[in-house]
Design a protein around this motif. Structure first.
Motif, PDB file in Angstrom:
ATOM      1  N   LYS A  10       3.623  10.237  -7.411  1.00 23.84           N
ATOM      2  CA  LYS A  10       4.495  10.530  -8.552  1.00 23.84           C
ATOM      3  C   LYS A  10       3.680  10.843  -9.802  1.00 23.84           C
ATOM      4  O   LYS A  10       3.982  11.785 -10.538  1.00 23.84           O
ATOM      5  CB  LYS A  10       5.421   9.344  -8.828  1.00 23.84           C
ATOM      6  N   ARG A  11       2.623  10.042 -10.058  1.00 23.35           N
ATOM      7  CA  ARG A  11       1.774  10.294 -11.227  1.00 23.35           C
ATOM      8  C   ARG A  11       1.075  11.644 -11.124  1.00 23.35           C
ATOM      9  O   ARG A  11       0.966  12.378 -12.111  1.00 23.35           O
ATOM     10  CB  ARG A  11       0.749   9.177 -11.394  1.00 23.35           C
ATOM     11  N   LEU A  12       0.611  11.983  -9.937  1.00 20.63           N
ATOM     12  CA  LEU A  12      -0.037  13.274  -9.733  1.00 20.63           C
ATOM     13  C   LEU A  12       0.942  14.416  -9.981  1.00 20.63           C
ATOM     14  O   LEU A  12       0.593  15.413 -10.630  1.00 20.63           O
ATOM     15  CB  LEU A  12      -0.610  13.365  -8.320  1.00 20.63           C
ATOM     16  N   ALA A  13       2.172  14.280  -9.502  1.00 20.59           N
ATOM     17  CA  ALA A  13       3.178  15.316  -9.715  1.00 20.59           C
ATOM     18  C   ALA A  13       3.498  15.465 -11.202  1.00 20.59           C
ATOM     19  O   ALA A  13       3.674  16.589 -11.698  1.00 20.59           O
ATOM     20  CB  ALA A  13       4.451  14.983  -8.932  1.00 20.59           C
ATOM     21  N   GLN A  14       3.550  14.358 -11.937  1.00 20.99           N
ATOM     22  CA  GLN A  14       3.807  14.427 -13.374  1.00 20.99           C
ATOM     23  C   GLN A  14       2.663  15.144 -14.099  1.00 20.99           C
ATOM     24  O   GLN A  14       2.902  15.969 -14.980  1.00 20.99           O
ATOM     25  CB  GLN A  14       3.979  13.020 -13.950  1.00 20.99           C
ATOM     26  N   LYS A  15       1.418  14.853 -13.727  1.00 21.22           N
ATOM     27  CA  LYS A  15       0.276  15.521 -14.349  1.00 21.22           C
ATOM     28  C   LYS A  15       0.298  17.018 -14.066  1.00 21.22           C
ATOM     29  O   LYS A  15       0.022  17.826 -14.946  1.00 21.22           O
ATOM     30  CB  LYS A  15      -1.032  14.929 -13.838  1.00 21.22           C
ATOM     31  N   GLU A  16       0.625  17.378 -12.825  1.00 22.42           N
ATOM     32  CA  GLU A  16       0.688  18.796 -12.472  1.00 22.42           C
ATOM     33  C   GLU A  16       1.788  19.504 -13.255  1.00 22.42           C
ATOM     34  O   GLU A  16       1.594  20.639 -13.709  1.00 22.42           O
ATOM     35  CB  GLU A  16       0.919  18.965 -10.975  1.00 22.42           C
ATOM     36  N   THR A  17       2.915  18.840 -13.434  1.00 22.31           N
ATOM     37  CA  THR A  17       4.012  19.423 -14.206  1.00 22.31           C
ATOM     38  C   THR A  17       3.598  19.618 -15.661  1.00 22.31           C
ATOM     39  O   THR A  17       3.889  20.653 -16.263  1.00 22.31           O
ATOM     40  CB  THR A  17       5.258  18.518 -14.130  1.00 22.31           C
ATOM     41  N   LYS A  66       0.834  -1.198   0.000  1.00 23.52           N
ATOM     42  CA  LYS A  66       0.000   0.000   0.000  1.00 23.52           C
ATOM     43  C   LYS A  66       0.872   1.252   0.000  1.00 23.52           C
ATOM     44  O   LYS A  66       0.527   2.249  -0.644  1.00 23.52           O
ATOM     45  CB  LYS A  66      -0.931   0.010   1.204  1.00 23.52           C
ATOM     46  N   GLU A  67       1.973   1.210   0.721  1.00 22.72           N
ATOM     47  CA  GLU A  67       2.898   2.345   0.747  1.00 22.72           C
ATOM     48  C   GLU A  67       3.464   2.608  -0.648  1.00 22.72           C
ATOM     49  O   GLU A  67       3.508   3.753  -1.103  1.00 22.72           O
ATOM     50  CB  GLU A  67       4.042   2.066   1.736  1.00 22.72           C
ATOM     51  N   GLN A  68       3.873   1.546  -1.344  1.00 20.87           N
ATOM     52  CA  GLN A  68       4.430   1.686  -2.686  1.00 20.87           C
ATOM     53  C   GLN A  68       3.372   2.217  -3.663  1.00 20.87           C
ATOM     54  O   GLN A  68       3.659   3.079  -4.483  1.00 20.87           O
ATOM     55  CB  GLN A  68       4.976   0.345  -3.180  1.00 20.87           C
ATOM     56  N   GLU A  69       2.148   1.717  -3.548  1.00 22.87           N
ATOM     57  CA  GLU A  69       1.065   2.187  -4.416  1.00 22.87           C
ATOM     58  C   GLU A  69       0.785   3.673  -4.163  1.00 22.87           C
ATOM     59  O   GLU A  69       0.585   4.449  -5.105  1.00 22.87           O
ATOM     60  CB  GLU A  69      -0.201   1.376  -4.146  1.00 22.87           C
ATOM     61  N   TYR A  70       0.800   4.071  -2.901  1.00 19.79           N
ATOM     62  CA  TYR A  70       0.584   5.472  -2.541  1.00 19.79           C
ATOM     63  C   TYR A  70       1.683   6.363  -3.126  1.00 19.79           C
ATOM     64  O   TYR A  70       1.397   7.424  -3.693  1.00 19.79           O
ATOM     65  CB  TYR A  70       0.531   5.604  -1.019  1.00 19.79           C
ATOM     66  N   LEU A  71       2.933   5.929  -3.025  1.00 19.08           N
ATOM     67  CA  LEU A  71       4.043   6.705  -3.577  1.00 19.08           C
ATOM     68  C   LEU A  71       3.943   6.819  -5.097  1.00 19.08           C
ATOM     69  O   LEU A  71       4.237   7.870  -5.671  1.00 19.08           O
ATOM     70  CB  LEU A  71       5.379   6.087  -3.166  1.00 19.08           C
ATOM     71  N   ASP A  72       3.518   5.736  -5.752  1.00 20.70           N
ATOM     72  CA  ASP A  72       3.323   5.773  -7.210  1.00 20.70           C
ATOM     73  C   ASP A  72       2.223   6.766  -7.592  1.00 20.70           C
ATOM     74  O   ASP A  72       2.349   7.498  -8.575  1.00 20.70           O
ATOM     75  CB  ASP A  72       2.986   4.380  -7.750  1.00 20.70           C
ATOM     76  N   GLN A  73       1.145   6.790  -6.820  1.00 20.72           N
ATOM     77  CA  GLN A  73       0.066   7.730  -7.086  1.00 20.72           C
ATOM     78  C   GLN A  73       0.553   9.175  -6.950  1.00 20.72           C
ATOM     79  O   GLN A  73       0.198  10.032  -7.763  1.00 20.72           O
ATOM     80  CB  GLN A  73      -1.093   7.498  -6.120  1.00 20.72           C
TER      81      GLN A  73
END
Length: 73
Positions: A45-52, A36-43
């Motif tokens: 990262k994806r959110l940060a990429q979309k914002e960028t 769950k921790e790894q899935e949360y970190l991946d989410q």
């Protein structure tokens, strides 16, 4: 400072448990796993990429004293 009334606290906790279930009163860390921790970190990262990407798309450039969106150039 007033001391806590443990009986009142227990009654409130029982009422919450009865209305919303056991998961409402348990510690959130109780069900947290490494997966769950790894899935949360991946989410994140994806959110940060979309914002960028959105920021880059909306970036403005000055042309002859006027700010124009970069995507129009």
């Amino acid at each position: 400072m007033k001391e806590k009334d443990w009986d009142k606290l227990a009654k409130i906790e029982q009422a919450i448990s009865k209305k919303y279930g056991k998961e409402a009163i348990q510690n959130p860390k109780g069900n947290w796993t490494d997966e769950k921790e790894q899935e949360y970190l991946d989410q994140i990262k994806r959110l940060a990429q979309k914002e960028t990407q959105l920021y880059d798309k909306d970036e403005k450039v000055e042309v002859n004293g006027i700010l124009v969106p970069k995507k129009l150039l």
